[in-house]
Design a protein around this motif. Structure first.
Motif, PDB file in Angstrom:
ATOM      1  N   TRP A  33      75.610  53.124  24.911  1.00 42.55           N
ATOM      2  CA  TRP A  33      76.698  52.656  25.689  1.00 42.55           C
ATOM      3  C   TRP A  33      76.215  53.425  27.152  1.00 42.55           C
ATOM      4  N   TYR A 100      84.364  45.464  26.870  1.00 42.16           N
ATOM      5  CA  TYR A 100      84.003  45.713  25.480  1.00 42.16           C
ATOM      6  C   TYR A 100      82.952  46.501  25.216  1.00 42.16           C
ATOM      7  N   SER A 101      82.653  46.842  23.794  1.00 41.49           N
ATOM      8  CA  SER A 101      81.360  47.822  23.881  1.00 41.49           C
ATOM      9  C   SER A 101      81.906  47.628  22.089  1.00 41.49           C
ATOM     10  N   ALA A 112      81.002  40.801  20.224  1.00 39.67           N
ATOM     11  CA  ALA A 112      81.353  40.354  21.107  1.00 39.67           C
ATOM     12  C   ALA A 112      82.042  38.901  21.743  1.00 39.67           C
ATOM     13  N   VAL A 136      81.151  43.469  34.818  1.00 42.14           N
ATOM     14  CA  VAL A 136      79.073  43.731  34.530  1.00 42.14           C
ATOM     15  C   VAL A 136      78.380  43.511  35.093  1.00 42.14           C
ATOM     16  N   ASN A 140      73.136  43.918  32.354  1.00 40.71           N
ATOM     17  CA  ASN A 140      73.175  44.325  31.447  1.00 40.71           C
ATOM     18  C   ASN A 140      73.338  42.566  31.218  1.00 40.71           C
ATOM     19  N   SER A 143      75.737  40.877  28.459  1.00 39.32           N
ATOM     20  CA  SER A 143      77.061  40.949  28.836  1.00 39.32           C
ATOM     21  C   SER A 143      77.056  39.700  29.349  1.00 39.32           C
ATOM     22  N   VAL A 146      77.026  37.135  27.118  1.00 37.30           N
ATOM     23  CA  VAL A 146      78.385  37.360  26.030  1.00 37.30           C
ATOM     24  C   VAL A 146      79.483  36.366  26.838  1.00 37.30           C
TER      25      VAL A 146
END
Length: 181
Positions: A33, A100-101, A112, A136, A140, A143, A146
């Motif tokens: 993370w 979120y993670s 996710a 974001v 990434n 993500s 997502v």
């Protein structure tokens, strides 16, 4: 307590009893993370600090300023991530942010995306939001996918938004409106 059920996961507000599991989760993902999040000092990875963070989240929940959930696998109840609807603003905005993670070992399984869709629905239908936003890192890409799979749209680039690991990082701003979900 608020519980949101999906196919693969259950989202549930964390309690004091989850402090050890949360500590294990953040410790297990410390390096994974830290690529996109600011580093934490060593005390962050203790049960005491995680319990205090959970208590702060519960206070924010009581004040309807944040809804923070653990992401649990439906099949066995294991804590595999967290997601929060935070920074809630009332009229004239009716907006919030989502972050979120997910555990590295669960990455790429749609966790996710499912969690985000559940929280977006909750944000619009139960928390009464009109607009939900997310930041974001352009680096990434997982993500970014997502956010886009959940129906969020890129609205722009915020230059040097966050100071992460000694560097000012640009971030995309994504958002979704209540009539779009």
């Amino acid at each position: 307590m608020i519980t949101l059920k999906g196919e693969k996961i259950v989202l549930r507000v964390l309690t004091d009893d989850d402090a050890l599991a949360m500590t294990n989760l953040v410790s297990r993902n410390k390096h994974y993370w830290s690529v996109y999040e600011p580093r934490h000092d060593s005390s962050y990875y203790t049960v005491g600090v995680q319990r205090e963070k959970i208590r702060e989240s519960l206070q924010q929940l009581r004040e309807k300023r944040e809804y923070s959930f653990g992401i649990f696998r439906a099949e066995d109840g294991r804590l595999i991530g967290h997601i929060s609807l935070y920074g809630l603003k009332r009229l004239p905005f009716l907006s919030a942010f989502v972050g979120y993670s997910v555990d590295q070992g669960e990455a790429g399984r749609g966790i996710a995306t499912e969690a985000l869709k559940l929280v977006l629905r909750f944000g619009f239908e139960r928390a009464g939001m009109h607009r939900i936003e997310a930041y974001v890192s352009p680096r990434n890409q997982a993500s970014v996918r997502v956010l886009e799979k959940a129906g969020m749209e890129r609205e722009g680039l915020l230059r040097q938004l966050l100071f992460i690991n000694g560097v000012w990082e640009d971030h995309y701003l994504y958002a979704i409106l209540e009539d779009s979900h």
